[in-house]
Scaffold this active site. Sequence first.
Site, PDB file in Angstrom:
ATOM      1  N   TRP A 209       0.957  -1.141   0.093  1.00  0.00           N
ATOM      2  CA  TRP A 209       0.086  -0.019  -0.166  1.00  0.00           C
ATOM      3  C   TRP A 209       1.023   1.149   0.038  1.00  0.00           C
ATOM      4  CZ3 TRP A 209      -0.591   4.007   3.470  1.00  0.00           C
ATOM      5  CH2 TRP A 209      -1.659   4.833   3.589  1.00  0.00           C
ATOM      6  N   ASP A 376     -16.074  11.418  -2.271  1.00  0.00           N
ATOM      7  CA  ASP A 376     -15.531  10.094  -2.009  1.00  0.00           C
ATOM      8  C   ASP A 376     -16.448   9.299  -0.971  1.00  0.00           C
ATOM      9  OD1 ASP A 376     -13.346   8.104  -1.283  1.00  0.00           O
ATOM     10  OD2 ASP A 376     -12.613   9.079  -2.934  1.00  0.00           O
ATOM     11  N   ASP A 377     -15.726   8.593  -0.193  1.00  0.00           N
ATOM     12  CA  ASP A 377     -16.382   7.539   0.698  1.00  0.00           C
ATOM     13  C   ASP A 377     -17.220   8.453   1.761  1.00  0.00           C
ATOM     14  OD1 ASP A 377     -16.854   5.509   2.602  1.00  0.00           O
ATOM     15  OD2 ASP A 377     -14.718   4.976   2.584  1.00  0.00           O
ATOM     16  N   ARG A 453     -10.647  -4.031   7.452  1.00  0.00           N
ATOM     17  CA  ARG A 453     -11.170  -2.672   7.310  1.00  0.00           C
ATOM     18  C   ARG A 453     -12.625  -2.737   8.250  1.00  0.00           C
ATOM     19  NH1 ARG A 453     -12.224   2.309   3.096  1.00  0.00           N
ATOM     20  NH2 ARG A 453     -11.133   3.662   4.279  1.00  0.00           N
ATOM     21  N   TRP A 487     -14.966   3.530  -8.436  1.00  0.00           N
ATOM     22  CA  TRP A 487     -15.113   2.075  -7.899  1.00  0.00           C
ATOM     23  C   TRP A 487     -13.978   1.584  -7.170  1.00  0.00           C
ATOM     24  CZ3 TRP A 487     -19.239  -1.553 -10.435  1.00  0.00           C
ATOM     25  CH2 TRP A 487     -19.036  -2.528  -9.898  1.00  0.00           C
ATOM     26  N   ASP A 488     -14.092   1.494  -5.827  1.00  0.00           N
ATOM     27  CA  ASP A 488     -12.960   1.089  -5.046  1.00  0.00           C
ATOM     28  C   ASP A 488     -13.221  -0.387  -4.642  1.00  0.00           C
ATOM     29  OD1 ASP A 488     -10.935   1.451  -3.135  1.00  0.00           O
ATOM     30  OD2 ASP A 488     -11.842   3.088  -2.145  1.00  0.00           O
ATOM     31  N   MET A 489     -12.150  -0.736  -3.866  1.00  0.00           N
ATOM     32  CA  MET A 489     -12.239  -2.412  -3.462  1.00  0.00           C
ATOM     33  C   MET A 489     -11.071  -2.251  -2.307  1.00  0.00           C
ATOM     34  SD  MET A 489     -11.156  -5.461  -3.637  1.00  0.00           S
ATOM     35  CE  MET A 489     -11.742  -7.012  -3.907  1.00  0.00           C
ATOM     36  N   ASN A 490     -11.443  -2.469  -1.200  1.00  0.00           N
ATOM     37  CA  ASN A 490     -10.332  -2.334  -0.024  1.00  0.00           C
ATOM     38  C   ASN A 490     -10.132  -3.474   0.709  1.00  0.00           C
ATOM     39  OD1 ASN A 490      -9.695   0.559  -0.433  1.00  0.00           O
ATOM     40  ND2 ASN A 490     -11.704   0.840   0.089  1.00  0.00           N
ATOM     41  N   ASP A 558      -2.579   5.505  -3.088  1.00  0.00           N
ATOM     42  CA  ASP A 558      -2.933   6.355  -2.176  1.00  0.00           C
ATOM     43  C   ASP A 558      -1.943   7.430  -1.728  1.00  0.00           C
ATOM     44  OD1 ASP A 558      -5.437   5.637  -2.126  1.00  0.00           O
ATOM     45  OD2 ASP A 558      -5.486   4.639  -0.208  1.00  0.00           O
TER      46      ASP A 558
HETATM   47  C1  DGJ Z   1      -9.235   3.821  -0.342  1.00  0.00           C
HETATM   48  C2  DGJ Z   1      -8.816   4.625  -1.869  1.00  0.00           C
HETATM   49  O1  DGJ Z   1      -7.559   4.325  -2.289  1.00  0.00           O
HETATM   50  C3  DGJ Z   1      -8.820   6.299  -1.211  1.00  0.00           C
HETATM   51  O2  DGJ Z   1      -8.665   6.956  -2.362  1.00  0.00           O
HETATM   52  C4  DGJ Z   1     -10.359   6.359  -0.712  1.00  0.00           C
HETATM   53  O3  DGJ Z   1     -11.218   6.595  -1.743  1.00  0.00           O
HETATM   54  C5  DGJ Z   1     -10.637   5.259   0.468  1.00  0.00           C
HETATM   55  N1  DGJ Z   1     -10.499   4.248  -0.096  1.00  0.00           N
HETATM   56  C6  DGJ Z   1     -12.021   5.703   0.814  1.00  0.00           C
HETATM   57  O4  DGJ Z   1     -12.399   4.876   1.814  1.00  0.00           O
END
Ligand code: DGJ
Length: 758
Positions: A209, A376-377, A453, A487-490, A558
Amino acid sequence: MTKQNSIRVDEQQGILRLDTANTTYVMGISNGLYLGHLYYGAKIPADDLSYRTALTTPMSPENIKKDFCVYMDSTDFEYPGWGIGDSREGAIKVRDALGSTRTNLIYKGYRISSSKALIPGLPATFASESDPEDVSTLEVDLQDPDTGLLVTLFYSAFWAEDIIARHVEVRNEGKNELVLERVLSASVDMRETDRQGKDLRLMTFYGIWAREFTKEIREIGHGRTGVSSIIGKTNNRAQPFLGLVSQDITQVSGEVYGLNFLYSGNFASMVEKNPNGGLRVSVGIHPEEFSWHLAPGEVFYAPEVVMTYSCCGLGKMSRNFHDLYRKHLIRGSYKDRKRPILINNWEATYFDFDTEKLLAIAKKAKECGIEMLVMDDGWFGKRNDPDSSLGDWWVNEEKLTGGLARLGRELEDMGMKFGIWFEPEMVSPDSELYRTHPDWAIAVPGREPSRSRNQLVLDVSREEVRDHIFNSMYKVLTSTKISYVKWDMNRHLTDLYSAGLPDCRQGELLHRFVLGVYDLQQRLLTAFPDLLLENCSSGGARFDPGMLYFSPQIWTSDDTDAYERIRIQEGAQMLYPLSCLGAHVSVCPNHVTGRVVPFKTRGHIALSGTFGYELDITKLSEEEHEMIRQQTAMYHKYNDLIRTGDFYRMASFRENGFFDCYGVVSKDKSEMLLTFIHVMNQPCMPTRWISIQGLDPDKLYAVEQVDDSTIGPSEQVTDATRKVCQAHGATLAHAGLIVPCRYGDFQSVLYRISEVKE
Ligand code: DGJ
């Protein structure tokens, strides 16, 4: 050899050959039965290559019969089977009704077409409408006579881009169900040295990351080595790319073979060095956690691999991939279009925002030339931190009074576009969605799933789950005018079990998950053809060519610290076009590193990506606002060139420790934008010398400085400092450009190099 006859088959000799503008790929039938690999590399004349089949089969037919295992273990194969004597990495392994995994693929026939097939459910390169003759395809059938398994290998030659695209279709033509236990997409048996006889090295990209895309070159020892992902998606720890490079590789010299995988799930990109000589490269879906039941008549599609070869350095490999992706992979209304300059509120507010705050940011942004606000989020459910609400895709009216409709309307009245964040594949245990459908999360029945998370992954392999996600997103996207989705994926996929699959088919979950993600993104794009989609995964943790088929841009990292971005973007630019690299100017001290870099330099570095901002613009000084005005104007002036031109890296801060330099040249070679970043100051080093690559040696160019980070808005660039020289391309390449060093670290300057008609 022209692009019209780029594929030729000599049936008598059993030779199948593909050519591109600068490369040749040749296969041959070995021992009358097997498809062997003969050659891949620099373009060679159309000589009779049947003498090479003797090299791949150094045994007489009688001896082959007596010692079949030696034959199998020492022949260069095109798509090696399983359990018949080849002890190297197999490309395919299929369990039959007897429980045996013996997979014996015999050459059956071929077809040639002047087109490029799409792959059902998967991303794939395609022929361009403007130049359909640029690509031709060779299909080769192999069959296992004992099981009826038919394997079709697809090879498409993209002439101008020097790319061979490969994928595999597996059809069960037998009477019994078969279980596929590995189906790789490409295998290449090749020599272990470059043309100078020196061992090739392995080039890959690792990261974590906020530190994605770190290039690594290592020696290849005997045995298997490479990069892979087993977390259910591609990974920031390894790109699916694999390169083999000469020991003396540079941007402009040395040999490189590059292979990249158009897939967004588990992968294995491996190389195996064999004690009896040669390397076997294999790329495909990771065989761990993979199996697939194939009933009689059914077909399985293995994703596409794209391969290129350059005998003139890494720069040519990068440009081949850039052109392929821009012309033959990225789709949609933004394929060839400038993207709106966006401002994203993540680093500006994190979860702490409301309508007034967003409108204040948008208003100031508009005044400075920014064109879109991305929320954003944190706008949905009751989400004020990462602990809740994923899956509850309805607006939080406590934060956003008047809902999305009001925000959308006020932005539209302001002349600003509106973009919004989703994390569609996820669910928070604390959400209405999870309370209603706990079985929709991927989890083993009766066992507590691992949270990451504080969230779980939705089982998008299931149609009803996908329908629900799509309908929720559709409702939001039609509630007001929305031009963009991030479109995020964490998180990783863990605790693998799908309530939608019988126990014996649980090994299909991960591939079905990826197909589900692709299906969802395709449905979104079909419903909203003008939507600009940007993929993201905790920064660049799902940055792969598969995702580029759906989104023309992907958030690179990020880490928005411009200094770190020099290194991250250098890695990303080596594989992907600048047009797809999400890059924003953010505030200093940077939130990830605490570092301070001049505002102008931050702008210059973001300019070589998609360009945007990620800061609270209402808190900046008037001087910074003025710099944003200059930067947004510069984006409009140079983005066409940056998006569409040829990329040349001329110095690497990663390698020299002091400065970075790269340029983008227009296809007609009339213009270049050169970025020089004097990253670390060094005493007694008044100038740096740069050999300018990529220009037409015979054209005359004017070199002018167009922006310099040491000059603020109050200190205008004068004609005297702006005009640097006039010289031909050859002079700029050989005598070079002299760049004065700057006082202080992280200083940058842009040069415009434009053709002067003589
Ligand atoms: C991870 C993304 O990489 C960030 O840019 C941001 O959108 C956060 N998630 C939000 O939770």
